[in-house]
Design a protein around this motif. Structure first.
Motif, PDB file in Angstrom:
ATOM      1  N   LYS A   1      57.783  43.676  52.302  1.00  0.00           N
ATOM      2  CA  LYS A   1      56.354  43.494  52.556  1.00  0.00           C
ATOM      3  C   LYS A   1      55.522  44.368  51.628  1.00  0.00           C
ATOM      4  N   ILE A   2      55.950  45.620  51.453  1.00  0.00           N
ATOM      5  CA  ILE A   2      55.231  46.518  50.553  1.00  0.00           C
ATOM      6  C   ILE A   2      55.291  45.989  49.130  1.00  0.00           C
ATOM      7  N   LEU A   3      56.451  45.523  48.709  1.00  0.00           N
ATOM      8  CA  LEU A   3      56.608  44.975  47.362  1.00  0.00           C
ATOM      9  C   LEU A   3      55.746  43.727  47.171  1.00  0.00           C
ATOM     10  N   PHE A   4      55.719  42.850  48.174  1.00  0.00           N
ATOM     11  CA  PHE A   4      54.903  41.634  48.095  1.00  0.00           C
ATOM     12  C   PHE A   4      53.427  41.977  47.931  1.00  0.00           C
ATOM     13  N   PHE A   5      52.912  42.852  48.779  1.00  0.00           N
ATOM     14  CA  PHE A   5      51.488  43.184  48.697  1.00  0.00           C
ATOM     15  C   PHE A   5      51.166  43.970  47.431  1.00  0.00           C
ATOM     16  N   SER A   6      52.082  44.782  46.941  1.00  0.00           N
ATOM     17  CA  SER A   6      51.860  45.507  45.691  1.00  0.00           C
ATOM     18  C   SER A   6      51.748  44.545  44.514  1.00  0.00           C
ATOM     19  N   VAL A   7      52.659  43.597  44.426  1.00  0.00           N
ATOM     20  CA  VAL A   7      52.616  42.617  43.339  1.00  0.00           C
ATOM     21  C   VAL A   7      51.383  41.724  43.474  1.00  0.00           C
ATOM     22  N   LEU A   8      51.057  41.342  44.694  1.00  0.00           N
ATOM     23  CA  LEU A   8      49.880  40.502  44.932  1.00  0.00           C
ATOM     24  C   LEU A   8      48.602  41.213  44.500  1.00  0.00           C
ATOM     25  N   PHE A   9      48.440  42.474  44.917  1.00  0.00           N
ATOM     26  CA  PHE A   9      47.226  43.206  44.566  1.00  0.00           C
ATOM     27  C   PHE A   9      47.177  43.556  43.080  1.00  0.00           C
ATOM     28  N   LEU A  10      48.314  43.814  42.461  1.00  0.00           N
ATOM     29  CA  LEU A  10      48.335  44.058  41.023  1.00  0.00           C
ATOM     30  C   LEU A  10      47.893  42.804  40.261  1.00  0.00           C
ATOM     31  N   GLY A  11      48.410  41.657  40.666  1.00  0.00           N
ATOM     32  CA  GLY A  11      48.010  40.405  40.030  1.00  0.00           C
ATOM     33  C   GLY A  11      46.539  40.107  40.233  1.00  0.00           C
ATOM     34  N   MET A  12      46.043  40.377  41.421  1.00  0.00           N
ATOM     35  CA  MET A  12      44.622  40.139  41.673  1.00  0.00           C
ATOM     36  C   MET A  12      43.758  41.111  40.873  1.00  0.00           C
ATOM     37  N   TYR A  13      44.191  42.360  40.761  1.00  0.00           N
ATOM     38  CA  TYR A  13      43.434  43.329  39.969  1.00  0.00           C
ATOM     39  C   TYR A  13      43.396  42.913  38.498  1.00  0.00           C
ATOM     40  N   LEU A  14      44.550  42.558  37.950  1.00  0.00           N
ATOM     41  CA  LEU A  14      44.587  42.156  36.543  1.00  0.00           C
ATOM     42  C   LEU A  14      43.791  40.884  36.300  1.00  0.00           C
ATOM     43  N   GLY A  15      43.786  39.991  37.276  1.00  0.00           N
ATOM     44  CA  GLY A  15      43.052  38.743  37.118  1.00  0.00           C
ATOM     45  C   GLY A  15      41.563  38.880  37.314  1.00  0.00           C
ATOM     46  N   MET A  16      41.130  39.870  38.102  1.00  0.00           N
ATOM     47  CA  MET A  16      39.714  39.983  38.436  1.00  0.00           C
ATOM     48  C   MET A  16      38.984  41.095  37.688  1.00  0.00           C
ATOM     49  N   ARG A  17      39.690  41.860  36.891  1.00  0.00           N
ATOM     50  CA  ARG A  17      39.008  42.935  36.164  1.00  0.00           C
ATOM     51  C   ARG A  17      38.178  42.340  35.032  1.00  0.00           C
ATOM     52  N   PRO A  18      37.187  43.100  34.541  1.00  0.00           N
ATOM     53  CA  PRO A  18      36.262  42.536  33.544  1.00  0.00           C
ATOM     54  C   PRO A  18      36.924  42.114  32.230  1.00  0.00           C
ATOM     55  N   GLY A  19      37.910  42.855  31.775  1.00  0.00           N
ATOM     56  CA  GLY A  19      38.572  42.493  30.529  1.00  0.00           C
ATOM     57  C   GLY A  19      39.921  41.864  30.805  1.00  0.00           C
ATOM     58  N   PRO A  20      40.390  41.017  29.916  1.00  0.00           N
ATOM     59  CA  PRO A  20      41.709  40.413  30.139  1.00  0.00           C
ATOM     60  C   PRO A  20      42.806  41.462  30.039  1.00  0.00           C
ATOM     61  N   PRO A  21      43.924  41.237  30.728  1.00  0.00           N
ATOM     62  CA  PRO A  21      45.010  42.206  30.661  1.00  0.00           C
ATOM     63  C   PRO A  21      45.612  42.251  29.260  1.00  0.00           C
TER      64      PRO A  21
END
Length: 127
Positions: A17-37
């Motif tokens: 569960k921790i791994l799932f939410f960590s990967v999910l939030f990392l992907g959302m952060y990279l996708g929603m930040r102002p500059g592309p990853p």
């Protein structure tokens, strides 16, 4: 063997569960930040691979973390994550939303659901 696998799965459910939410939030952060990853390659297809691969991994991890979710609920939730990222990107001045990214997200979620279905069919046949 199956009993030890299910014991392992049950013992480490919190870790999944921790791994799932960590990967999910990392992907959302990279996708929603102002500059592309940052990408190691400048290639148009690499963006689609990131989208499909990220949601494929998230779909598989969602099964390990929450195995009792129905397949359609898992698919809708993972697809919604991809659409939410594209929606937020449409409001960023340095990013742009693209329908092809949503297609890549759908491919990743669909491939993850197919792998989960294959695993379930294989495990049912072996028991």
């Amino acid at each position: 063997m199956w009993i030890s696998l299910f014991r392992h799965w049950t013992r480490y459910r919190l870790l999944y569960k921790i791994l799932f939410f960590s990967v999910l939030f990392l992907g959302m952060y990279l996708g929603m930040r102002p500059g592309p990853p940052p990408t190691p390659f400048k290639f148009n297809m690499i963006d689609s691979v990131y989208h499909a691969g990220g949601l494929f991994i998230c779909t598989l991890l969602s099964y390990l973390a929450f195995p009792r979710w129905r397949w359609w609920l898992r698919g809708v939730l993972m697809f919604s994550v991809g659409v939410a990222v594209e929606f937020v990107q449409s409001f960023q001045p340095t990013r742009s939303a693209d329908i092809h990214d949503i297609y890549a997200n759908s491919v990743g979620v669909g491939a993850g659901l197919l792998v989960i279905l294959a695993w379930q069919c294989y495990s049912m046949r072996r028991v």
